[in-house]
Motif scaffolding. Structure first.
Motif, PDB file in Angstrom:
ATOM      1  N   ARG A  41     -36.703  46.289   9.698  1.00 17.58           N
ATOM      2  CA  ARG A  41     -36.855  47.514   8.898  1.00 17.58           C
ATOM      3  C   ARG A  41     -36.922  48.752   9.791  1.00 17.58           C
ATOM      4  NH1 ARG A  41     -41.235  47.353   4.241  1.00 17.58           N
ATOM      5  NH2 ARG A  41     -39.766  45.703   3.643  1.00 17.58           N
ATOM      6  N   GLY A  42     -37.661  48.647  10.912  1.00 16.25           N
ATOM      7  CA  GLY A  42     -37.760  49.789  11.818  1.00 16.25           C
ATOM      8  C   GLY A  42     -36.419  50.159  12.420  1.00 16.25           C
ATOM      9  N   ALA A  43     -35.626  49.163  12.779  1.00 17.25           N
ATOM     10  CA  ALA A  43     -34.301  49.415  13.340  1.00 17.25           C
ATOM     11  C   ALA A  43     -33.398  50.082  12.305  1.00 17.25           C
ATOM     12  CB  ALA A  43     -33.681  48.111  13.822  1.00 17.25           C
ATOM     13  N   TRP A  44     -33.463  49.595  11.069  1.00 18.34           N
ATOM     14  CA  TRP A  44     -32.663  50.196   9.981  1.00 18.34           C
ATOM     15  C   TRP A  44     -32.989  51.678   9.839  1.00 18.34           C
ATOM     16  CZ3 TRP A  44     -29.565  47.751   5.967  1.00 18.34           C
ATOM     17  CH2 TRP A  44     -29.172  48.628   4.962  1.00 18.34           C
ATOM     18  N   ARG A  45     -34.291  52.005   9.846  1.00 17.10           N
ATOM     19  CA  ARG A  45     -34.715  53.394   9.670  1.00 17.10           C
ATOM     20  C   ARG A  45     -34.206  54.277  10.807  1.00 17.10           C
ATOM     21  NH1 ARG A  45     -39.461  52.296   8.633  1.00 17.10           N
ATOM     22  NH2 ARG A  45     -40.378  52.463  10.708  1.00 17.10           N
ATOM     23  N   ILE A  46     -34.291  53.792  12.030  1.00 15.15           N
ATOM     24  CA  ILE A  46     -33.831  54.585  13.168  1.00 15.15           C
ATOM     25  C   ILE A  46     -32.324  54.825  13.101  1.00 15.15           C
ATOM     26  CG2 ILE A  46     -33.471  54.479  15.676  1.00 15.15           C
ATOM     27  CD1 ILE A  46     -36.287  53.180  15.815  1.00 15.15           C
ATOM     28  N   LEU A  47     -31.548  53.794  12.785  1.00 10.94           N
ATOM     29  CA  LEU A  47     -30.102  53.977  12.659  1.00 10.94           C
ATOM     30  C   LEU A  47     -29.756  54.921  11.518  1.00 10.94           C
ATOM     31  CD1 LEU A  47     -28.701  50.363  13.208  1.00 10.94           C
ATOM     32  CD2 LEU A  47     -28.709  52.266  14.829  1.00 10.94           C
ATOM     33  N   GLU A  48     -30.437  54.771  10.413  1.00 17.18           N
ATOM     34  CA  GLU A  48     -30.177  55.616   9.239  1.00 17.18           C
ATOM     35  C   GLU A  48     -30.455  57.086   9.542  1.00 17.18           C
ATOM     36  OE1 GLU A  48     -30.777  54.688   4.558  1.00 17.18           O
ATOM     37  OE2 GLU A  48     -32.587  54.658   5.810  1.00 17.18           O
ATOM     38  N   GLU A  49     -31.427  57.328  10.428  1.00 19.99           N
ATOM     39  CA  GLU A  49     -31.804  58.693  10.783  1.00 19.99           C
ATOM     40  C   GLU A  49     -31.010  59.234  11.970  1.00 19.99           C
ATOM     41  OE1 GLU A  49     -35.972  58.302  11.448  1.00 19.99           O
ATOM     42  OE2 GLU A  49     -36.477  58.183   9.306  1.00 19.99           O
ATOM     43  N   GLY A  50     -30.007  58.484  12.419  1.00 21.49           N
ATOM     44  CA  GLY A  50     -29.154  58.949  13.507  1.00 21.49           C
ATOM     45  C   GLY A  50     -29.666  58.630  14.894  1.00 21.49           C
ATOM     46  N   GLY A  51     -30.615  57.704  14.999  1.00 19.50           N
ATOM     47  CA  GLY A  51     -31.134  57.299  16.299  1.00 19.50           C
ATOM     48  C   GLY A  51     -30.337  56.164  16.906  1.00 19.50           C
ATOM     49  N   ILE A  52     -30.859  55.599  17.972  1.00 17.33           N
ATOM     50  CA  ILE A  52     -30.162  54.565  18.741  1.00 17.33           C
ATOM     51  C   ILE A  52     -31.024  53.314  18.808  1.00 17.33           C
ATOM     52  CG2 ILE A  52     -29.194  53.977  21.003  1.00 17.33           C
ATOM     53  CD1 ILE A  52     -28.896  57.071  21.420  1.00 17.33           C
ATOM     54  N   VAL A  53     -30.394  52.176  18.574  1.00 16.39           N
ATOM     55  CA  VAL A  53     -31.060  50.885  18.699  1.00 16.39           C
ATOM     56  C   VAL A  53     -30.294  50.075  19.732  1.00 16.39           C
ATOM     57  CG1 VAL A  53     -31.666  48.724  17.549  1.00 16.39           C
ATOM     58  CG2 VAL A  53     -31.958  50.899  16.348  1.00 16.39           C
ATOM     59  N   CYS A  54     -30.991  49.598  20.771  1.00 16.43           N
ATOM     60  CA  CYS A  54     -30.380  48.826  21.848  1.00 16.43           C
ATOM     61  C   CYS A  54     -30.714  47.345  21.696  1.00 16.43           C
ATOM     62  CB  CYS A  54     -30.896  49.303  23.202  1.00 16.43           C
ATOM     63  SG  CYS A  54     -30.612  51.060  23.536  1.00 16.43           S
ATOM     64  N   ALA A  55     -29.728  46.486  21.897  1.00 20.52           N
ATOM     65  CA  ALA A  55     -29.969  45.045  21.746  1.00 20.52           C
ATOM     66  C   ALA A  55     -29.035  44.246  22.636  1.00 20.52           C
ATOM     67  CB  ALA A  55     -29.775  44.629  20.290  1.00 20.52           C
ATOM     68  N   ALA A  56     -29.597  43.245  23.326  1.00 17.92           N
ATOM     69  CA  ALA A  56     -28.791  42.232  24.016  1.00 17.92           C
ATOM     70  C   ALA A  56     -28.547  41.115  23.007  1.00 17.92           C
ATOM     71  CB  ALA A  56     -29.524  41.704  25.247  1.00 17.92           C
ATOM     72  N   ILE A  57     -27.288  40.814  22.712  1.00 20.51           N
ATOM     73  CA  ILE A  57     -26.994  39.999  21.528  1.00 20.51           C
ATOM     74  C   ILE A  57     -26.325  38.658  21.830  1.00 20.51           C
ATOM     75  CG2 ILE A  57     -26.816  42.043  20.072  1.00 20.51           C
ATOM     76  CD1 ILE A  57     -23.734  41.619  20.155  1.00 20.51           C
ATOM     77  N   ASP A  58     -26.240  38.260  23.105  1.00 22.42           N
ATOM     78  CA  ASP A  58     -25.497  37.036  23.424  1.00 22.42           C
ATOM     79  C   ASP A  58     -26.391  35.819  23.618  1.00 22.42           C
ATOM     80  OD1 ASP A  58     -26.618  38.130  25.719  1.00 22.42           O
ATOM     81  OD2 ASP A  58     -25.039  37.409  27.030  1.00 22.42           O
ATOM     82  N   GLU A  59     -27.655  35.892  23.244  1.00 17.95           N
ATOM     83  CA  GLU A  59     -28.536  34.742  23.415  1.00 17.95           C
ATOM     84  C   GLU A  59     -28.243  33.671  22.369  1.00 17.95           C
ATOM     85  OE1 GLU A  59     -32.462  36.251  20.950  1.00 17.95           O
ATOM     86  OE2 GLU A  59     -32.185  36.892  23.017  1.00 17.95           O
ATOM     87  N   PRO A  60     -28.542  32.414  22.658  1.00 17.01           N
ATOM     88  CA  PRO A  60     -28.274  31.341  21.693  1.00 17.01           C
ATOM     89  C   PRO A  60     -29.051  31.541  20.399  1.00 17.01           C
ATOM     90  CG  PRO A  60     -28.738  30.451  23.871  1.00 17.01           C
ATOM     91  CD  PRO A  60     -29.084  31.900  23.926  1.00 17.01           C
ATOM     92  N   ARG A  61     -28.426  31.184  19.276  1.00 17.57           N
ATOM     93  CA  ARG A  61     -29.082  31.296  17.977  1.00 17.57           C
ATOM     94  C   ARG A  61     -28.515  30.213  17.061  1.00 17.57           C
ATOM     95  NH1 ARG A  61     -29.360  36.302  17.444  1.00 17.57           N
ATOM     96  NH2 ARG A  61     -28.301  36.792  19.402  1.00 17.57           N
ATOM     97  N   SER A  62     -29.219  29.935  15.994  1.00 15.33           N
ATOM     98  CA  SER A  62     -28.806  28.855  15.096  1.00 15.33           C
ATOM     99  C   SER A  62     -27.981  29.336  13.912  1.00 15.33           C
ATOM    100  CB  SER A  62     -30.042  28.101  14.581  1.00 15.33           C
ATOM    101  OG  SER A  62     -30.906  28.992  13.888  1.00 15.33           O
TER     102      SER A  62
END
Length: 201
Positions: free
Chosen positions: A100-121
C-alpha cells in the motif's frame, strides 16, 4: 561469493552517507528518471542483484527526496538497525507488510526502488538467461495502474572497483525488463549475485 563480499563491505562502509558514496561511485546517470518525474509520473526503479545494487537506491534518493526502497527485514533487531542506517534517508517499505505504501508513493509521483530477480513461487513468468523465471506481478500491475514508468537501473562495478549507476529508457513490460537484465548479466556474469535457484518448474 567474492562479489557478494565486496557488495556487503561497500554497503556497510558507506553507511548511507552520500559523501562516502561519492568515493566509490564513479558516475551517476539518472536521465530517464528525471524525464519521467518531470512528466509527472511515478517511477518503479528495478534492478537485478548486480554490482552494488544498493548504491542505485542511495544515488536516486540523494537526487529525489520522495524515494522508497522495498526491503525485507532479517528479524534480528541489531542487524536490521544497521541495515536501516546503511540505506540512508530513503523511505523503507517492508514488503511483508504489503504494498500500500509503495502504491501511494507511485501514485503521488514518487520513486520506488526494488531488486526483483530473487527466487519466488509465484509471479509473472518471463524468459530469463535461457530459462524461465518469475518476476513480482503486483509491482508491475501497480505501476501499470498508476501509469508509473518502469525504469531499469544498472549499478555496475568497473575494473578499478568503482560503481557506475545508469538508468535506461522505460521498459514496456516484465519481459522487456528480463531481456535487459539478461543482456547485462550475460556480458559480465561475475557481477551477478544470486544465491538461489531462479528457474521455475
Amino acid at each position: 561469493m567474492a562479489n557478494f563480499a565486496r557488495y556487503l563491505g561497500e554497503f556497510l562502509a558507506v553507511e548511507g552517507d552520500p559523501a562516502r558514496l561519492g568515493k566509490i561511485v564513479a558516475s551517476v546517470q539518472l536521465d530517464s528518471i528525471r524525464a519521467a518525474v518531470a512528466a509527472g509520473r511515478g517511477v518503479l526503479a528495478v534492478t537485478p542483484h548486480f554490482g552494488n545494487w544498493e548504491f542505485g537506491a542511495l544515488a536516486i534518493g540523494a537526487a529525489f527526496p520522495r524515494t522508497a526502497v522495498l526491503i525485507r527485514t532479517t528479524g534480528d533487531e541489531n542487524v536490521d538497525a544497521r541495515i536501516r542506517k546503511c540505506r540512508g534517508a530513503n523511505i523503507l517499505l517492508d514488503v511483508d507488510q504489503g504494498l500500500r505504501g509503495a502504491w501511494r508513493i507511485l501514485e503521488e509521483g514518487g520513486i520506488v526502488c526494488a531488486a526483483i530477480d530473487e527466487p519466488r513461487s509465484e509471479g509473472i513468468a518471463v524468459d530469463f538467461l535461457g530459462g524461465r523465471t518469475l518476476f513480482p506481478a503486483p509491482l508491475f500491475r501497480m505501476a501499470e495502474r498508476v501509469n508509473a514508468a518502469v525504469i531499469p537501473v544498472r549499478c555496475a562495478r568497473d575494473a578499478a572497483r568503482h560503481v557506475s549507476i545508469e538508468t535506461f529508457a522505460p521498459a514496456n513490460d516484465a519481459q522487456d525488463v528480463a531481456r535487459i537484465f539478461s543482456e547485462w548479466i550475460s556480458r559480465d556474469p561475475a557481477q551477478w549475485v544470486m544465491l538461489g535457484r531462479i528457474s521455475s518448474p
